[in-house]
Design an enzyme around this catalytic site. Structure first.
Site, PDB file in Angstrom:
ATOM      1  N   SER A  79       0.830  -1.209   0.000  1.00  0.00           N
ATOM      2  CA  SER A  79       0.000   0.000   0.000  1.00  0.00           C
ATOM      3  C   SER A  79       0.866   1.261   0.000  1.00  0.00           C
ATOM      4  O   SER A  79       0.552   2.247  -0.687  1.00  0.00           O
ATOM      5  CB  SER A  79      -0.922  -0.001   1.223  1.00  0.00           C
TER       6      SER A  79
ATOM      7  N   SER B 159      -2.479  -8.305  -6.138  1.00  0.00           N
ATOM      8  CA  SER B 159      -2.033  -7.174  -5.315  1.00  0.00           C
ATOM      9  C   SER B 159      -3.150  -6.151  -5.150  1.00  0.00           C
ATOM     10  O   SER B 159      -3.331  -5.600  -4.061  1.00  0.00           O
ATOM     11  CB  SER B 159      -0.793  -6.524  -5.929  1.00  0.00           C
TER      12      SER B 159
ATOM     13  N   ASN C  52      -5.856  -7.898  -2.653  1.00  0.00           N
ATOM     14  CA  ASN C  52      -5.471  -8.410  -1.339  1.00  0.00           C
ATOM     15  C   ASN C  52      -4.414  -7.598  -0.595  1.00  0.00           C
ATOM     16  O   ASN C  52      -4.316  -7.706   0.630  1.00  0.00           O
ATOM     17  CB  ASN C  52      -4.962  -9.849  -1.479  1.00  0.00           C
ATOM     18  N   TYR C  53      -3.621  -6.813  -1.299  1.00  0.00           N
ATOM     19  CA  TYR C  53      -2.502  -6.146  -0.634  1.00  0.00           C
ATOM     20  C   TYR C  53      -2.552  -4.623  -0.689  1.00  0.00           C
ATOM     21  O   TYR C  53      -2.071  -3.958   0.231  1.00  0.00           O
ATOM     22  CB  TYR C  53      -1.166  -6.641  -1.224  1.00  0.00           C
ATOM     23  N   ILE C  54      -3.091  -4.075  -1.772  1.00  0.00           N
ATOM     24  CA  ILE C  54      -3.201  -2.612  -1.878  1.00  0.00           C
ATOM     25  C   ILE C  54      -4.503  -2.181  -1.221  1.00  0.00           C
ATOM     26  O   ILE C  54      -5.571  -2.692  -1.550  1.00  0.00           O
ATOM     27  CB  ILE C  54      -3.172  -2.164  -3.351  1.00  0.00           C
TER      28      ILE C  54
END
Length: 822
Positions: free
Chosen positions: A575, A776, A779-781
């Site tokens: 992020s 990404s 799930n991650y950003i």
């Protein structure tokens, strides 16, 4: 001039220059049921409103348009003097009954009423408009010509309204209920107890796959040339392999070995073959007959018409409907994976050691349900019973069972767009945001501990450095029957190569057996520590971090922040990297250009997290198709420029640069483009003919005659002839709508925009061919970063998030503005 789909494609984006005329007052909607204007009286519409008192039409000014008549009540009508009322005559009993059964619609126009009368073949109403002194009234009369004289007759007026499915009151109640559901914004109330996930939970259990249907008697497994009669449960397992016979999985020795071992086990459990043949060797098994049968069924499914497929989807949806939703704390919430996984052979990703193992059928006895104590327990399939019923409010799952291959627990949870899943996502990203207030201290400590005298402290420091800087996963020990995938703590001697002065090469299989290969530069002290970790007697196969595991590392991280784990670092760094990349994007250019920059930022994060993917089989074909599309757009642009010169030859001297490209395409290149367009047109009309006939056959209608297809093909032939003529003569044959320089210039401008957009999209496709942006992004950003990008750069959210993701991240879309920062 033949109008083709090609011409439609070129003109699709262009609009007419002429202004649309304003709609007439007669088209204005009537907000209440209306016949005559009575401005001083209003009435609330009611179902089956019946007007029985005769009403005489009033004189009105024909120049004044009257939109509606409003009455407060039936009593208001009866209070009007008889001489001022209009008579309402009922045509016959049937019409009267029809009127009484009609519901009142609150949005009816006079134009709609007239349209309905025409459909019902009623008498035509001729309105006679005469000017009077009154400026605000309208007179409706019916005129009849007899012997050249006009006689006035009293007009028959009948209320005709649309039928509505529900009573107005109930409709309003339903709308309010839906509004209440939509207005439930859990993200605005975060003071709930984290321990209790729900207070009431009701659901209909889970959906099981259909029972196995045995193969036809002539389709069998052959062993050493002899047909084998298998029990149904064994035949089902044999069919799993037969369906994969010609795939890469089916040809894998590990897959074959694992399958055959489980196949023999199931055969033993079911008493062996039914005709006494003993199966011992996989090489003597012949699955060809079964494979051919499955391929035949596959082809039959491909030949199904769209209507048949639609019918099957509707039938399937009807069966699934009871399991799709549950009631959580009085609200309707969507369930995610409400289906039990069907039995099959495990594939796995990469070189998985358990590939080919049998995923056994799950029965109700294996299932544990979780719901409220006072909720009705769903009925299990006939002849079965549930394994266990729980009432655990501290967990989110609705059902669970243990799968047989890894012994792990499978859960049925709420869908991604549910409130519980949304709360979980929000907490995850907020935990990552919280890390930014501690990251400086953590970095300061691990840099100091890189020189610690304690080996464990050094290993912890290097591990946190690698997780923080290169987003490595923590990793963990794997058993022999699991895929050899590793993370930071489970790196072995052979996974790290050191090149002085400070270059490190990582080469190992990460999650899902995706290869992680990176050549990076590290701090000199980290390089020295890695050299120490690799000192003899260590050799290939030995653990690099021999005193460290994920539990020790996470316990250490808890000292800095509650709930901090190695995984939080990946979310934080993903992020934070995205925020930094978005800050570099200029707020200019087209939407396509902004999206290209957004995807470039997303790609930076995906590379950081090693979210790779193999190039899809259809990628080359997709790129070729995109290039062909751009070629055709350029050809059409050149064609229109030639048309401009035909209309005004002096333009070439006035705008020499503008017409510089008209000779860029050779005759051969143009001919190839023509052939491509013509072939696509032929294919389009042939498919339409087949599709329409499939639909007609499904609906029990007569098929289209062959003459229809011939007519369509004639149009294509005309287009081919036209293009050939243009190629030979060099004269562009323009349509009547393209007969001015200005119109052609506007079309060229639209084409240039499309060429630019298509080129950007093609570049994006090429750059993303080996990188998975979705993992990404989802799930991650932090999704709020994507929302901020859209709001700040005026990019439609639909360009970033699909409908499913918009529902999943509704909390993010509605909770931040363009000034929010991670």
């Amino acid at each position: 001039m033949t109008v083709t789909s090609w011409d439609k494609m070129v003109n699709q984006a262009s609009s007419s220059d002429s202004d649309s005329s304003s709609s007439s007052d007669e088209d204005a909607p009537l907000t209440k049921v209306a016949v005559i204007k009575k401005s001083s009286v209003k009435v609330t519409p009611e179902p089956s409103l019946k007007l029985s008192s005769p009403v005489k039409p009033k004189k009105i000014d024909s120049k004044k348009k009257v939109h509606k008549v409003e009455y407060d009540s039936d009593e208001a009508l009866s209070s009007i003097p008889d001489k001022k009322k209009r008579k309402l005559n009922v045509k016959d009993d049937e019409d009267d009954e029809e009127n009484n059964n009609m519901d009142v619609d609150s949005d009816i126009s006079l134009k709609q009423i007239k349209s309905e009368k025409k459909k019902l073949n009623k008498k035509k109403i001729v309105t006679s408009k005469k000017e009077t002194a009154s400026p605000s009234k309208k007179k409706l009369t019916k005129v009849k010509k007899e012997d050249g004289k006009i006689k006035k007759e009293k007009t028959k007026v009948k209320k005709e309204v649309k039928k509505v499915k529900k009573d107005v009151k109930y409709e309003e109640d339903d709308d309010n209920n839906e509004e209440d559901e939509e207005e439930y914004k859990w993200w605005e109330n975060q003071n709930e107890n984290d321990e209790i996930k729900w207070h009431t939970l009701t659901h209909n259990g889970i959906m099981f796959p259909p029972e196995y249907e045995p193969l036809p008697s002539h389709v069998k497994l052959y062993y050493d040339g002899k047909p084998v009669d298998l029990p149904p449960k064994v035949e089902e397992v044999a069919g799993f392999y037969a369906a994969l016979l010609e795939t890469d999985h089916g040809k894998s020795p590990v897959f074959q070995k694992n399958f055959f071992n489980d196949f023999l086990q199931v055969l033993k459990e079911n008493g062996g073959t039914q005709n006494g043949i003993e199966i011992k060797s996989f090489d003597k098994c012949d699955f060809t007959k079964m494979y051919n049968y499955f391929e035949l069924k596959k082809e039959e499914r491909k030949l199904q018409s769209p209507q048949e497929r639609k019918q099957l989807r509707e039938e399937r949806a009807k069966l699934e409907e009871p399991y799709k939703f549950c009631e959580l704390d009085g609200r309707k919430e969507q369930v995610g994976n409400f289906k039990v996984e069907p039995p099959d052979l495990f594939r796995g990703r990469g070189a998985h050691p358990k590939t080919g193992r049998l995923k056994r059928r799950v029965y109700p006895e294996d299932i544990t349900l979780n719901l409220s104590e006072d909720a009705q327990i769903p009925d299990p399939p006939k002849g079965h019973k549930w394994g266990e019923i729980r009432h655990d409010k501290t967990v989110q799952w609705l059902a669970m069972w243990k799968e047989n291959i890894f012994g792990t627990i499978k859960y049925v949870r709420l869908a991604a767009n549910s409130s519980l899943k949304g709360q979980s996502d929000l907490k995850k990203f907020e935990k990552a945001r919280q890390l930014k207030t501690h990251i400086d201290l953590i970095r300061k400590d691990y840099k100091r501990n890189l020189k610690s005298k304690l080996m464990l402290e050094r290993q912890k420091a290097v591990a946190i450095y690698l997780i923080d800087v290169f987003a490595l996963r923590a990793g963990g020990e794997k058993s022999e029957d699991e895929a050899d995938t590793v993370g930071c703590c489970s790196l072995r001697y052979e996974h790290v190569t050191l090149k002085p002065p400070n270059t490190v090469i990582f080469d190992f299989l990460g999650k899902d057996s995706i290869r992680y290969y990176q050549e990076v530069e590290v701090e000199k002290q980290v390089f020295k520590d890695l050299m120490i970790f690799k000192r003899p007697p260590k050799q290939p196969g030995h653990q690099l971090f021999d005193r460290l595991d994920p539990s020790i590392l996470n316990k250490h991280l808890q000292n800095y922040m509650s709930g901090l784990t190695a995984k939080v670092f990946r979310t934080y760094n993903a992020s934070k990297t995205m925020q930094d990349q978005l800050d570099l994007i200029p707020n200019e250019g087209t939407v396509a250009e902004k999206l290209l920059n957004y995807n470039a930022a997303n790609r930076t994060v995906a590379i950081l997290c090693n979210h790779q993917r193999t190039v899809s089989k259809g990628h080359a074909q997709s790129v070729e198709k995109a290039n062909s599309k751009i070629e055709e757009l350029i050809w059409q642009k050149i064609r229109f420029k030639k048309g401009m010169l035909q209309l005004d030859p002096t333009l070439k001297k006035k705008k020499s640069k503008y017409f510089k490209e008209i000779d860029d395409l050779t005759q051969e290149e143009e001919s190839l483009i023509h052939d491509r367009i013509i072939e696509r047109e032929k294919d389009k009309w042939e498919r339409k003919f087949v599709r329409d006939n499939d639909r007609r056959k499904f609906d029990g209608e007569e098929p289209l005659p062959e003459e229809t297809l011939k007519e369509w093909m004639d149009r294509v032939h005309e287009l081919k002839t036209q293009y050939k003529r243009e190629l030979n003569t060099g004269v562009v044959e323009l349509k009547p709508t393209q007969n001015t320089v200005d119109k052609l210039e506007k079309l060229i401008q639209k084409l240039e925009e499309r060429i630019k957009t298509s080129s950007i999209q093609l570049k994006d496709k090429e750059e993303n061919s080996e990188v998975s942006l979705g993992t990404s992004k989802i799930n991650y950003i932090d999704p709020r970063l994507s929302v901020v990008f859209c709001k700040k750069y005026n990019v439609p959210i639909e360009k970033i998030f699909t409908k499913t993701l918009r529902e999943k991240f509704k909390w993010a879309i509605e909770s931040v503005d363009e000034e929010w920062r991670f």
